[in-house]
Design a protein around this motif. Structure first.
Motif, PDB file in Angstrom:
ATOM      1  N   ARG A 183     -21.796  25.974  31.920  1.00  5.63           N
ATOM      2  CA  ARG A 183     -22.724  26.348  30.653  1.00  5.63           C
ATOM      3  C   ARG A 183     -23.527  25.196  30.221  1.00  5.63           C
ATOM      4  O   ARG A 183     -24.467  25.178  29.437  1.00  5.63           O
ATOM      5  CB  ARG A 183     -21.554  26.570  29.296  1.00  5.63           C
ATOM      6  CG  ARG A 183     -21.092  27.723  29.672  1.00  5.63           C
ATOM      7  CD  ARG A 183     -19.905  27.981  28.345  1.00  5.63           C
ATOM      8  NE  ARG A 183     -20.404  27.786  27.046  1.00  5.63           N
ATOM      9  CZ  ARG A 183     -19.971  26.953  26.276  1.00  5.63           C
ATOM     10  NH1 ARG A 183     -18.888  25.911  26.427  1.00  5.63           N
ATOM     11  NH2 ARG A 183     -20.665  26.862  25.106  1.00  5.63           N
TER      12      ARG A 183
ATOM     13  N   MET B 124      -4.912  26.808  24.384  1.00  2.88           N
ATOM     14  CA  MET B 124      -5.605  28.109  24.287  1.00  2.88           C
ATOM     15  C   MET B 124      -4.698  28.859  25.438  1.00  2.88           C
ATOM     16  O   MET B 124      -5.147  29.929  26.245  1.00  2.88           O
ATOM     17  CB  MET B 124      -6.748  27.955  24.957  1.00  2.88           C
ATOM     18  CG  MET B 124      -7.824  27.100  24.005  1.00  2.88           C
ATOM     19  SD  MET B 124      -7.710  28.078  22.360  1.00  2.88           S
ATOM     20  CE  MET B 124      -8.787  29.447  22.719  1.00  2.88           C
TER      21      MET B 124
ATOM     22  N   GLU C  87     -16.115  21.428  28.984  1.00  6.11           N
ATOM     23  CA  GLU C  87     -17.162  22.161  28.379  1.00  6.11           C
ATOM     24  C   GLU C  87     -17.104  23.251  27.505  1.00  6.11           C
ATOM     25  O   GLU C  87     -17.795  23.389  26.601  1.00  6.11           O
ATOM     26  CB  GLU C  87     -17.922  23.030  29.644  1.00  6.11           C
ATOM     27  CG  GLU C  87     -17.200  24.097  30.420  1.00  6.11           C
ATOM     28  CD  GLU C  87     -17.744  24.916  31.151  1.00  6.11           C
ATOM     29  OE1 GLU C  87     -19.065  25.007  31.068  1.00  6.11           O
ATOM     30  OE2 GLU C  87     -17.238  25.374  32.313  1.00  6.11           O
ATOM     31  N   ASP C  88     -15.723  23.696  27.261  1.00  4.59           N
ATOM     32  CA  ASP C  88     -15.426  24.789  26.217  1.00  4.59           C
ATOM     33  C   ASP C  88     -15.586  24.262  24.747  1.00  4.59           C
ATOM     34  O   ASP C  88     -15.621  24.977  23.833  1.00  4.59           O
ATOM     35  CB  ASP C  88     -13.996  25.369  26.525  1.00  4.59           C
ATOM     36  CG  ASP C  88     -13.900  26.285  27.619  1.00  4.59           C
ATOM     37  OD1 ASP C  88     -14.993  26.569  28.153  1.00  4.59           O
ATOM     38  OD2 ASP C  88     -12.774  26.521  27.996  1.00  4.59           O
ATOM     39  N   TRP C  89     -15.407  22.960  24.751  1.00  6.00           N
ATOM     40  CA  TRP C  89     -15.510  22.364  23.629  1.00  6.00           C
ATOM     41  C   TRP C  89     -16.566  21.315  23.179  1.00  6.00           C
ATOM     42  O   TRP C  89     -16.510  20.313  22.563  1.00  6.00           O
ATOM     43  CB  TRP C  89     -14.231  21.564  23.236  1.00  6.00           C
ATOM     44  CG  TRP C  89     -12.902  22.549  23.378  1.00  6.00           C
ATOM     45  CD1 TRP C  89     -12.290  22.788  24.508  1.00  6.00           C
ATOM     46  CD2 TRP C  89     -12.540  23.421  22.512  1.00  6.00           C
ATOM     47  NE1 TRP C  89     -11.410  23.882  24.169  1.00  6.00           N
ATOM     48  CE2 TRP C  89     -11.582  24.314  22.831  1.00  6.00           C
ATOM     49  CE3 TRP C  89     -12.878  23.715  21.079  1.00  6.00           C
ATOM     50  CZ2 TRP C  89     -11.019  25.241  22.538  1.00  6.00           C
ATOM     51  CZ3 TRP C  89     -12.456  24.860  20.296  1.00  6.00           C
ATOM     52  CH2 TRP C  89     -11.441  25.732  21.191  1.00  6.00           C
TER      53      TRP C  89
ATOM     54  N   HIS D 107     -20.763  21.738  22.213  1.00  2.34           N
ATOM     55  CA  HIS D 107     -21.801  22.459  21.446  1.00  2.34           C
ATOM     56  C   HIS D 107     -23.048  21.985  21.666  1.00  2.34           C
ATOM     57  O   HIS D 107     -23.500  21.018  21.201  1.00  2.34           O
ATOM     58  CB  HIS D 107     -21.607  22.809  20.011  1.00  2.34           C
ATOM     59  CG  HIS D 107     -19.829  23.212  19.869  1.00  2.34           C
ATOM     60  ND1 HIS D 107     -19.552  24.431  19.668  1.00  2.34           N
ATOM     61  CD2 HIS D 107     -18.702  22.508  19.589  1.00  2.34           C
ATOM     62  CE1 HIS D 107     -18.227  24.746  19.471  1.00  2.34           C
ATOM     63  NE2 HIS D 107     -17.721  23.608  19.359  1.00  2.34           N
TER      64      HIS D 107
END
Length: 320
Positions: free
Chosen positions: A72, A88, A126-128, A130
């Motif tokens: 991402r 998660m 990367e999930d956190w 923005h």
């Protein structure tokens, strides 16, 4: 920005400098190693600094390198960091139900034993991350974190158009809460503090706010009378941003029947509250623990100009 700029940063500034604290509450710069994310079992309880620990969870920056599995983001992307990393797992009730801020295995950067992000370089999942728009400064990106605290409080407390609101405390979180309550249409708004300079800053930030300097020699009941006089009525909602017992109690006495004191601030473990006064007026007392699902909305509010956090930055220091 040149295409090779992220790589150039590493070659120009190879050392990772971070701001640290210790059990004596000293602040100092320290050459830190890269601090990779270590997903290990944690706990929620008494959080005490027992060793040197780097600070910060209000951060934004530029991606200078990505891991092999990252899809991402790429080098050169501008990002704000959400610094509470939950497990998660499907077996985690909090994560499964969307309340990931309550995950018992959360890695929250700057909360011992985890180091903070107030460093030149930091490794982050990367999930956190923005993305922030090009027109948003890194300073604004870092202020998405305290704004997230404020948005969570405004949302969970039920601020509505025309809601009379008292905000206790004009520190960073109190000011961010003021901006959020203003954007939500709260009216009238009173903000309190013992520091006149902070209240002057709040008045400059939101001119229609009604500042109240707390007379420290008075009792909470007497302080509540001062607050109600400034507001023009008993309040429907108190957003308590200090956690100080006397302030919480004054907020309780400021409420109308069926009102609410919503505590955002952190205070001492045990406090004495007017139990039967609250019962007789059906005053709710609620609390907040961090936030969840706020970053995208906070970025949108700042990027669109609905909330202007730029005035909150008053001083700048080099990380050298």
């Amino acid at each position: 920005m040149a295409e090779n700029a992220p790589t150039e940063i590493l070659s120009r500034k190879p050392e990772n400098i971070a701001v640290y604290t210790n059990p004596q509450h000293e602040l100092y710069l320290h050459r830190a190693r890269f601090l990779p994310l270590a997903m290990r079992k944690g706990h929620i309880g008494d959080i005490v600094v027992t060793r040197a620990n780097s600070l910060g969870h209000e951060s934004a920056g530029i991606v200078i390198a990505v891991g092999a599995g990252v899809t991402r983001f790429k080098a050169g992307d501008r990002v704000a960091l959400e610094c509470g990393i939950p497990c998660m797992k499907a077996t985690c009730y909090s994560c499964r139900t969307g309340q990931y801020n309550a995950c018992p295995e959360v890695v929250f950067f700057s909360t011992p034993p985890h180091h903070g992000t107030l460093a030149r370089y930091h490794v982050h999942p990367e999930d956190w991350l923005h993305k922030i728009p090009d027109e948003m400064t890194y300073e604004e990106g870092s202020l998405i974190e305290p704004l997230s605290v404020a948005l969570a409080g405004v949302e969970r407390s039920g601020v509505r158009l025309g809601s009379p609101v008292v905000i206790c405390g004009a520190g960073p979180i109190g000011l961010a809460t003021l901006l959020a309550a203003q954007a939500a249409g709260a009216n009238p708004i009173v903000i309190t503090d013992i520091n006149e300079t902070r209240l002057q800053f709040a008045k400059k930030l939101v001119p229609r706010v009604r500042p109240v300097t707390i007379p420290t020699e008075k009792t909470p009941v007497e302080i509540a009378e001062v607050i109600k006089e400034a507001l023009g009525e008993e309040t429907q909602l108190v957003l308590e941003c200090t956690g100080v017992e006397s302030s919480v109690v004054a907020g309780i006495y400021s409420c109308r029947f069926g009102g609410m004191v919503f505590v955002i601030g952190c205070g001492k473990d045990f406090q004495t509250l007017p139990f039967m006064h609250m019962a007789g007026k059906e005053i709710d007392l609620r609390f907040q623990y961090r936030y969840h699902d706020t970053y995208p909305r906070a970025i949108g509010l700042v990027a669109s100009g609905v909330i202007d956090v730029k005035p909150l930055v008053t001083h700048r220091f080099t990380l050298e």
